[in-house]
Design a protein around this motif. Structure first.
Motif, PDB file in Angstrom:
ATOM      1  N   UNK A 930       0.834  -1.192   0.000  1.00 53.36           N
ATOM      2  CA  UNK A 930       0.000   0.000   0.000  1.00 53.36           C
ATOM      3  C   UNK A 930       0.872   1.246   0.000  1.00 53.36           C
ATOM      4  N   UNK A 931       0.417   2.278  -0.748  1.00 59.81           N
ATOM      5  CA  UNK A 931       1.052   3.591  -0.732  1.00 59.81           C
ATOM      6  C   UNK A 931      -0.020   4.678  -0.760  1.00 59.81           C
ATOM      7  N   UNK A 932       0.260   5.787  -0.043  1.00 59.44           N
ATOM      8  CA  UNK A 932      -0.548   6.999  -0.153  1.00 59.44           C
ATOM      9  C   UNK A 932       0.357   8.084  -0.722  1.00 59.44           C
ATOM     10  N   UNK A 933      -0.053   8.693  -1.841  1.00 57.80           N
ATOM     11  CA  UNK A 933       0.751   9.692  -2.541  1.00 57.80           C
ATOM     12  C   UNK A 933      -0.052  10.976  -2.700  1.00 57.80           C
ATOM     13  N   UNK A 934       0.679  12.120  -2.734  1.00 59.30           N
ATOM     14  CA  UNK A 934      -0.018  13.358  -3.083  1.00 59.30           C
ATOM     15  C   UNK A 934      -0.077  13.476  -4.605  1.00 59.30           C
ATOM     16  N   UNK A 935      -0.650  14.525  -5.105  1.00 57.82           N
ATOM     17  CA  UNK A 935      -0.834  14.661  -6.555  1.00 57.82           C
ATOM     18  C   UNK A 935       0.476  14.877  -7.307  1.00 57.82           C
ATOM     19  N   UNK A 936       1.518  15.201  -6.578  1.00 56.05           N
ATOM     20  CA  UNK A 936       2.818  15.347  -7.214  1.00 56.05           C
ATOM     21  C   UNK A 936       3.588  14.034  -7.259  1.00 56.05           C
ATOM     22  N   UNK A 957      -5.020   9.474   8.878  1.00 59.01           N
ATOM     23  CA  UNK A 957      -4.586  10.529   7.946  1.00 59.01           C
ATOM     24  C   UNK A 957      -4.705  11.907   8.594  1.00 59.01           C
ATOM     25  N   UNK A 958      -4.751  11.953   9.903  1.00 63.87           N
ATOM     26  CA  UNK A 958      -4.912  13.239  10.592  1.00 63.87           C
ATOM     27  C   UNK A 958      -3.715  14.155  10.403  1.00 63.87           C
ATOM     28  N   UNK A 959      -2.550  13.566  10.073  1.00 65.92           N
ATOM     29  CA  UNK A 959      -1.351  14.384   9.890  1.00 65.92           C
ATOM     30  C   UNK A 959      -1.225  14.939   8.488  1.00 65.92           C
ATOM     31  N   UNK A 960      -2.077  14.469   7.600  1.00 70.36           N
ATOM     32  CA  UNK A 960      -2.019  14.981   6.231  1.00 70.36           C
ATOM     33  C   UNK A 960      -2.713  16.333   6.137  1.00 70.36           C
ATOM     34  N   UNK A 961      -2.139  17.198   5.317  1.00 67.77           N
ATOM     35  CA  UNK A 961      -2.760  18.493   5.081  1.00 67.77           C
ATOM     36  C   UNK A 961      -3.990  18.323   4.211  1.00 67.77           C
ATOM     37  N   UNK A 962      -4.853  19.316   4.253  1.00 68.43           N
ATOM     38  CA  UNK A 962      -6.040  19.271   3.408  1.00 68.43           C
ATOM     39  C   UNK A 962      -5.631  19.210   1.946  1.00 68.43           C
ATOM     40  N   UNK A 963      -6.341  18.370   1.193  1.00 71.26           N
ATOM     41  CA  UNK A 963      -6.001  18.242  -0.215  1.00 71.26           C
ATOM     42  C   UNK A 963      -6.460  16.924  -0.784  1.00 71.26           C
ATOM     43  N   UNK A 964      -6.022  16.644  -2.025  1.00 68.91           N
ATOM     44  CA  UNK A 964      -6.391  15.426  -2.729  1.00 68.91           C
ATOM     45  C   UNK A 964      -5.203  14.468  -2.716  1.00 68.91           C
ATOM     46  N   UNK A 966      -3.855  10.069  -3.371  1.00 71.93           N
ATOM     47  CA  UNK A 966      -4.070   8.841  -4.139  1.00 71.93           C
ATOM     48  C   UNK A 966      -3.677   7.657  -3.270  1.00 71.93           C
ATOM     49  N   UNK A 967      -4.575   6.660  -3.188  1.00 76.42           N
ATOM     50  CA  UNK A 967      -4.257   5.390  -2.524  1.00 76.42           C
ATOM     51  C   UNK A 967      -3.951   4.361  -3.608  1.00 76.42           C
ATOM     52  N   UNK A 968      -2.773   3.722  -3.507  1.00 74.19           N
ATOM     53  CA  UNK A 968      -2.348   2.748  -4.511  1.00 74.19           C
ATOM     54  C   UNK A 968      -2.218   1.386  -3.837  1.00 74.19           C
TER      55      UNK A 968
END
Length: 984
Positions: A930-936, A957-964, A966-968
Motif C-alpha cells: 500500500x502507498x498513499x501519494x499526493x498529486x505530485x 490521515x490526521x497528519x495529512x494536510x487538506x487536499x487530494x 491517491x491510494x495505490x
C-alpha cells in the motif's frame, strides 16, 4: 363433596371412605392427594404423549367465537333432547335393594338432571345476588331411550349382574363392557358400586384437534359413571346428603365443562369468563369464600361443594355446552338419535337381532352360523322359517313351529359351514312368516355378515400394492375404505370428512413365523402433518383373522406425518414424502399362523398411503457391536501419533461382554485391543480411546474394525480414518476456494466412505450430499487449514448457508474449533438443526437456493495462536446443506455488504478528516503493498500487508494536510488506485 376431572375421567374420592383409606398404609394417600388426578394425568401423558387438553380448548374456543359471530340466535334457544340409558350394574340384589336401584330413584335422578340443566331446580332462589344475573338454562332435555339398538322398545333401564363386586376407574372398560349401547345414539350412564372412594367419572367430548386421539378409541366407554350410593336422592350417603348433583356435575364434564378453578389455581382458567377464578376447589358451603380477590362461585355445579349448596350454571357455561352439543360428533348425533322415537308397534312383527360381528374368520375354514329371532309385535307367532344364504345361494332353511310370544326371542343354529376356498363369503339371514299372517314390518327381517378365509403367504414377503389381492378389506360402514391409487394403497379420508372416528381395516395374508429366525415388519408410508394425523394402528391375529387383539404398532408412539399440510387432497410426489417404519417382531418368531390388520381411523385429516409392506429376516443381529461415531478427530497430523475417541454401541439383542478392535493400514494390522472389561446391554454405548502409531506415509487411511464373536461368522463393522500429514499454516484472512487446482489446504474427513462433503463449482458452494446418505446419524467433516492467528487480535468467520428442511427429516450442522494447536476438535462454537438451520421448508427440491449469511466471532480463540475449524454435518437422509463464501476475516463484527462494484477496494468516508477505511474484496488472498501519494507523486505513507482478502484496513490521515491524495494497491495480480480528499 369432592369432584375432580381427569380431562377424560372425572375421578372423585368418596369422602367417607377417604377417612378410612388414609388410615391404611397400603394406600398412603394424604389430604392433598385425595383426588389422584396428577398421577392419572402422568399415566395418561406417558400412554399418549401427543395428548393436549389445551389444543381441545383452543378448538372449542374457536367454535364458540364462530358460533357467536355467525349465528347468535341459532339453536341457542331451541331445546335439544338427548336419549339416556341407565345401566344398573348390581351384585344380584332384588330390585330396590343395594345397587339394584328402584325405578322410582332412577326416575327422580332423571328429573333432577333436567331441573339442574334447565334452571328449574327449586333452590334457584338461594343463588347469591352477585351471580343471579349470570344463571342460565342449557335448554337440554334428557329422556329415557325409547328403542334399543335392535329397534325394539325399551324402558331405558338395563339391569345386569356385574362380574366384579366393585369397579375402579382403571376397570372402566370392564364395567362398560357389562352393558353397552352405541355411544353415537345413546347417552350411557353406568351405575355401580365404585371402588377406591370414587363418586364417579365422565368422558370429555371428542374433538377434531390434535391431542384427543384416544377419545374416538374410547367410544366403548363414552358416557358417565356414578356410584350407586350418590345416585339420585339418598339421605344416607356418607359425608353429605346426596341430592343427585353428582350426576349433574359429571354430565357437565360429559358436555365439555371444566371445574370452575380450572384445576390449577388463580392463574388457570376454566374457559368460561363469567365464572370467577378460584385458587382451589370448595367443600361444604362457604358462601363468603374469597381466594383470588373475588367471591368464589361455590354454588356452581362444577365445584366440589355439598349437593345442597349447588344450584347454578352460567351463561358462558351454556355457550360452551351448546357449542359442544352442536359440533362434537358423538354429542351432536345424540340429538338426532333414533332412540328419541318409540319404535313402531305392529300386531305382527318378527325381526332379526344384529349379528355379533360383521366380519369373522378361522384357520380351519369352519363357521357356525346362528341368528336370534325376536317377536317384536303384539300377537304371538307360531310358524316361521329362517333362511341362510351364502354368496346369494340358499344354503339352508329352518322351519320353526314353536310359539314365540310378544317380546320373546329364540336363537336359531344352522349347520356347520366349511369354506375351503380363500376369499370373502357373504352370510345372509332372512326370516319369513309361514301361514296366513303377514309380517307388517320387513325392514328388520334381514341381516348380513361376512366370513373371510385368508390366504397364506410364504416368508420373506413383500407387497408393493399395485393391487389389493390377496389382502382383504373390512369396511363395515360401507363408506371410504382402503383402495389402490397410482402411488400405492391408501384411504381417501380427505373427501370424507363427515365420518369422524370411522375405522377402515385391511387384512394381510397369513404367515408362518416358525420359518424365520428373527422376523421384522416394515412399511413405507406417507401422510401430511395435519393438526390431528389419522389414527393408524397395526394388530396381529393368531387365529387366522377371527380376532385381532395384539397391538404391535400405533402412531401415538411413532408419528407418521411426512409432508407439510396442504389445502388440497394430498398425493405424494417426492422422495421425502415417504418414510419407513420397522417393527421388531422377535416375540412372534414361534407363532405358526399370524396375520395383520392395518387399521386407519378417520380423524378428519388428509389421505394416508402405504406403498410397500415387508415381513422378512431382521437386519438386527442377536450379537453385534457397531462403531457409531468419532468423538474426537485429528486426521491432520504434524509428525505425531493419531489419537481419538470412538463411540461403539451394542446394536444387537443380547448382552455382549467381549469384542475386539483392530486397526489396519493397507490391510496390515498395526494395533488391536480386546474389550472385556464391561458388559454392554442392547442399546448401550461406550467410548474407547484410540492411539495409533506414527503413520508410515503422509497421506493414507486407517480402517478401524470392531469384531463381535458369533457362533456363526464373526460380525465385522468398520469406520475409516483418512489422514494427511498437514503442517502448512495459513494467515488470515482466508476464504475457501472452489478452484479444483487447490483449495487452500482444506480437508474432507469421511469416516463412512459415503458421499460426504463435495465441492460444486457450478454453485460455487460445498454440498453435504445428505440426501444420498441412508445411514441416519452418520457424520462428515470439512476441516480448515491450520491458521496462524498470533498476529491478530480480532478474527471473524462468515459463511452463507442454504438448507431446505423437509417435514420429517432434520440435518444438523455444527462448527468445532480445535484445541492444542489444531490437533483435536472439542470446542463447539456453532450448532443448528432442523427449523433453526433451515432457510426454506419443503420436501421438494428448488432450483433456486435460498441463502442466509452467518457470522461467528472467533476473537476469543486467537490466544491459542494456531487453530483449525471443523464443519460437521450430521445426516438424516433429508435435504442437502450447502455452504459458500466461507471466509475468515480480520475483525470482530460482520462486515457490511460490499458495494455493487467490481473494484477490488472502496474508500470511505470520502472526504475524510482523521481516519480512512479500506473495504477489500479480493478473490484470492495474497500479499499487498500500500502507498498513499499526493498529486505530485510524493509518497506520504507506505506499508506491506502479508495477506489481504476481504478485511477492513484503517489509516490515520490526521497528519495529512487538506487536499487530494491517491491510494495505490499493488499485489502480484492487480494494481489499483483510488483518489480521496482530506478536509480540515
Amino acid at each position: 363433596m369432592q369432584r375432580k376431572n381427569l380431562s377424560y375421567i372425572d375421578f372423585i374420592f368418596r369422602s367417607g371412605l377417604y377417612i378410612l383409606i388414609t388410615t391404611l398404609p397400603l394406600f398412603s394417600i394424604s389430604a392433598q392427594e385425595r383426588c389422584a388426578v396428577p398421577k392419572i394425568l402422568e399415566e395418561r401423558a406417558r400412554n399418549n404423549p401427543n395428548l393436549s387438553t389445551q389444543q381441545f380448548e383452543n378448538w372449542l374456543s374457536s367454535q364458540q367465537i364462530l358460533q357467536k359471530v355467525l349465528s347468535p340466535l341459532r339453536t341457542r334457544k331451541e331445546k335439544v333432547t338427548v336419549p339416556v340409558v341407565f345401566h344398573i350394574i348390581h351384585n344380584g340384589e332384588a330390585i330396590g335393594t343395594g345397587g339394584n336401584l328402584s325405578k322410582e330413584r332412577i326416575d327422580r335422578q332423571l328429573e333432577i338432571l333436567n331441573e339442574d340443566f334447565n334452571r328449574l331446580n327449586a333452590d334457584t332462589t338461594e343463588t347469591l345476588d352477585e351471580f343471579k344475573a349470570l344463571a342460565s338454562s342449557f335448554d337440554i332435555e334428557f329422556i329415557y331411550a325409547k328403542q334399543d339398538p335392535d329397534g325394539f322398545e325399551t324402558s331405558g333401564i338395563v339391569r345386569i349382574p356385574g362380574s366384579l363386586v366393585d369397579y375402579s376407574y382403571q376397570e372402566r372398560s370392564i364395567l362398560t363392557a357389562e352393558s353397552y349401547w352405541p355411544a353415537e345414539d345413546y347417552l350411557n350412564i353406568w351405575v355401580a358400586d365404585l371402588a377406591g372412594g370414587s363418586l364417579g367419572w365422565a368422558e370429555f367430548p371428542i374433538s377434531n384437534l390434535e391431542g384427543l386421539e384416544e377419545a374416538s378409541n374410547n367410544r366403548l366407554i363414552d358416557g358417565v359413571t356414578i356410584d350407586y350410593v350418590f345416585f339420585g336422592e339418598n339421605p344416607d350417603s356418607p359425608t353429605f346428603e346426596s341430592k343427585g348433583r353428582t350426576l349433574t356435575h359429571e354430565m357437565g364434564h360429559f358436555f365439555g365443562l371444566r371445574h370452575i378453578w380450572g384445576d390449577g389455581g388463580c392463574s388457570v382458567d376454566d374457559f368460561c369468563e363469567d365464572t370467577p377464578t378460584a385458587r382451589n376447589s370448595s367443600t361444604g358451603c362457604n358462601l363468603g369464600k374469597i381466594t383470588c380477590e373475588s367471591l368464589d362461585m361455590v354454588q356452581n355445579f362444577m365445584d366440589y361443594t355439598n349437593d345442597a349448596c349447588m344450584n347454578i350454571f352460567t351463561e358462558d357455561q351454556k355457550s360452551r355446552v351448546r357449542t359442544v352439543v352442536e359440533n362434537s360428533p358423538r354429542r351432536l348425533s345424540l340429538t338426532s338419535s333414533p332412540a328419541l322415537e318409540a319404535p313402531p308397534v305392529y300386531d305382527v312383527d318378527l325381526g332379526l337381532s344384529e349379528v355379533n360381528s360383521r366380519y369373522t374368520g378361522s384357520c380351519s375354514g369352519n363357521f357356525n352360523p346362528q341368528i336370534t329371532v325376536k317377536n317384536q309385535g303384539l300377537l304371538p307367532i307360531g310358524n316361521y322359517s329362517v333362511q341362510l344364504f351364502v354368496n346369494d345361494i340358499l344354503e339352508e332353511s329352518i322351519i320353526v313351529e314353536d310359539t314365540l310370544n310378544s317380546g320373546e326371542e329364540k336363537t336359531i343354529y344352522f349347520s356347520l359351514l366349511n369354506f375351503n376356498e380363500m376369499g370373502e363369503y357373504s352370510i345372509f339371514y332372512n326370516v319369513d312368516l309361514i301361514g296366513s299372517f303377514l309380517d307388517e314390518r320387513t325392514d328388520n327381517n334381514q341381516k348380513i355378515e361376512y366370513y373371510q378365509r385368508i390366504q397364506q403367504a410364504s416368508l420373506p414377503y413383500e407387497k408393493s400394492f399395485n393391487n389389493i389381492t390377496p389382502w382383504i378389506i373390512r369396511n363395515p360402514d360401507e363408506e371410504e375404505s382402503w383402495q389402490i391409487f397410482d402411488v400405492g394403497l391408501g384411504v381417501p379420508f380427505y373427501g370424507n370428512r363427515q365420518n369422524f372416528g370411522e375405522r377402515e381395516d385391511i387384512i394381510s395374508p397369513i404367515f408362518d413365523f416358525t420359518t424365520i429366525n428373527v422376523p421384522e415388519l416394515s412399511f413405507v408410508f406417507s401422510q401430511v402433518g395435519d393438526s390431528i394425523p389419522n389414527n393408524i394402528k397395526i394388530y396381529a391375529s393368531y387365529d387366522c383373522g377371527r380376532t385381532f387383539n395384539d397391538l404391535i404398532f400405533s402412531n401415538s408412539i411413532t408419528d407418521l406425518s411426512t409432508a407439510y399440510p396442504t389445502d388440497t387432497v394430498f398425493i405424494p410426489e417426492h422422495r421425502l414424502d415417504w418414510d419407513t417404519v420397522k417393527i421388531d417382531l422377535n416375540r412372534l418368531k414361534d407363532e405358526p399362523s399370524v396375520c395383520f390388520s392395518i387399521v386407519a381411523e378417520n380423524r378428519l385429516s388428509n389421505n394416508f398411503y402405504i406403498n410397500e409392506f415387508r415381513v422378512q429376516e431382521s437386519s438386527k443381529k442377536n450379537r453385534e457391536i457397531d462403531i457409531i461415531r468419532w468423538e474426537d478427530v485429528n486426521p491432520l497430523v504434524c509428525n505425531e501419533t493419531l489419537e481419538g475417541v470412538i463411540t461403539v454401541k451394542n446394536v444387537g439383542r443380547e448382552n455382549i461382554d467381549s469384542y475386539e478392535i483392530q486397526i489396519l493400514e493397507n490391510d496390515n494390522l498395526v494395533n488391536e485391543f480386546t474389550m472385556n472389561n464391561e458388559v454392554l446391554v442392547p442399546g448401550q454405548e461406550t467410548q474407547i480411546n484410540l492411539i495409533i502409531p506414527v503413520p508410515s506415509s503422509n497421506i493414507n487411511e486407517y480402517e478401524i474394525q470392531v469384531i463381535t464373536p458369533s457362533n456363526d461368522a464373526d460380525i465385522v463393522n468398520s469406520l475409516y480414518l483418512p489422514f494427511s500429514n498437514d503442517c502448512v499454516e495459513e494467515l488470515p484472512p482466508l476464504r475457501l476456494s472452489l478452484n479444483e487446482n487447490g483449495r487452500d489446504n482444506w480437508y474432507e474427513f469421511n469416516p463412512d466412505k459415503d458421499a460426504g462433503w463435495t465441492f460444486n463449482p457450478n454453485l460455487l458452494a460445498v454440498n453435504s450430499n445428505s440426501s444420498q446418505i441412508n445411514t441416519k446419524g452418520s457424520e462428515d467433516w470439512l476441516i480448515s487449514p491450520l491458521l496462524d492467528v498470533s498476529r491478530v487480535n480480532y478474527l471473524g468467520l462468515i459463511f452463507d448457508i442454504s438448507y431446505r428442511k423437509p417435514f420429517r427429516q432434520s440435518e444438523t450442522f455444527e462448527i468445532y474449533i480445535s484445541d492444542e494447536g489444531g490437533k483435536y476438535f472439542k470446542s463447539l462454537i456453532y450448532s443448528k438443526s432442523g427449523d433453526s438451520l433451515a432457510t426454506s421448508l419443503g420436501n421438494d427440491i428448488k432450483e433456486q437456493l435460498i441463502w442466509r449469511n452467518e457470522f461467528v466471532d472467533l476473537s476469543p480463540y486467537v490466544f491459542r495462536n494456531k487453530i483449525r475449524l471443523a464443519f460437521k454435518i450430521k445426516h438424516d437422509n433429508g435435504q442437502d446443506v450447502n455452504l459458500k463464501n466461507i471466509t475468515f476475516f480480520v475483525g470482530q463484527s460482520p462486515p457490511p455488504a460490499y458495494p455493487n462494484t467490481l473494484e477490488p477496494f472502496v474508500i470511505y468516508p470520502n472526504p475524510v478528516q482523521n481516519e480512512i477505511n479500506l473495504h477489500l474484496n479480493l478473490e484470492i488472498a495474497e500479499e499487498a503493498f500500500f502507498q498513499i501519494l499526493d498529486l505530485n507523486g510524493k509518497v506520504m505513507l507506505e506499508f506491506i500487508e502479508p495477506k489481504i482478502l476481504n478485511q477492513f484496513i484503517s489509516f490515520d490521515v490526521s497528519q495529512l494536510a487538506a487536499g487530494v491524495y491517491i491510494l495505490r494497491l499493488n499485489t502480484d495480480r492487480i494494481s489499483a488506485t483510488e483518489r480521496f480528499i482530506v478536509i480540515k
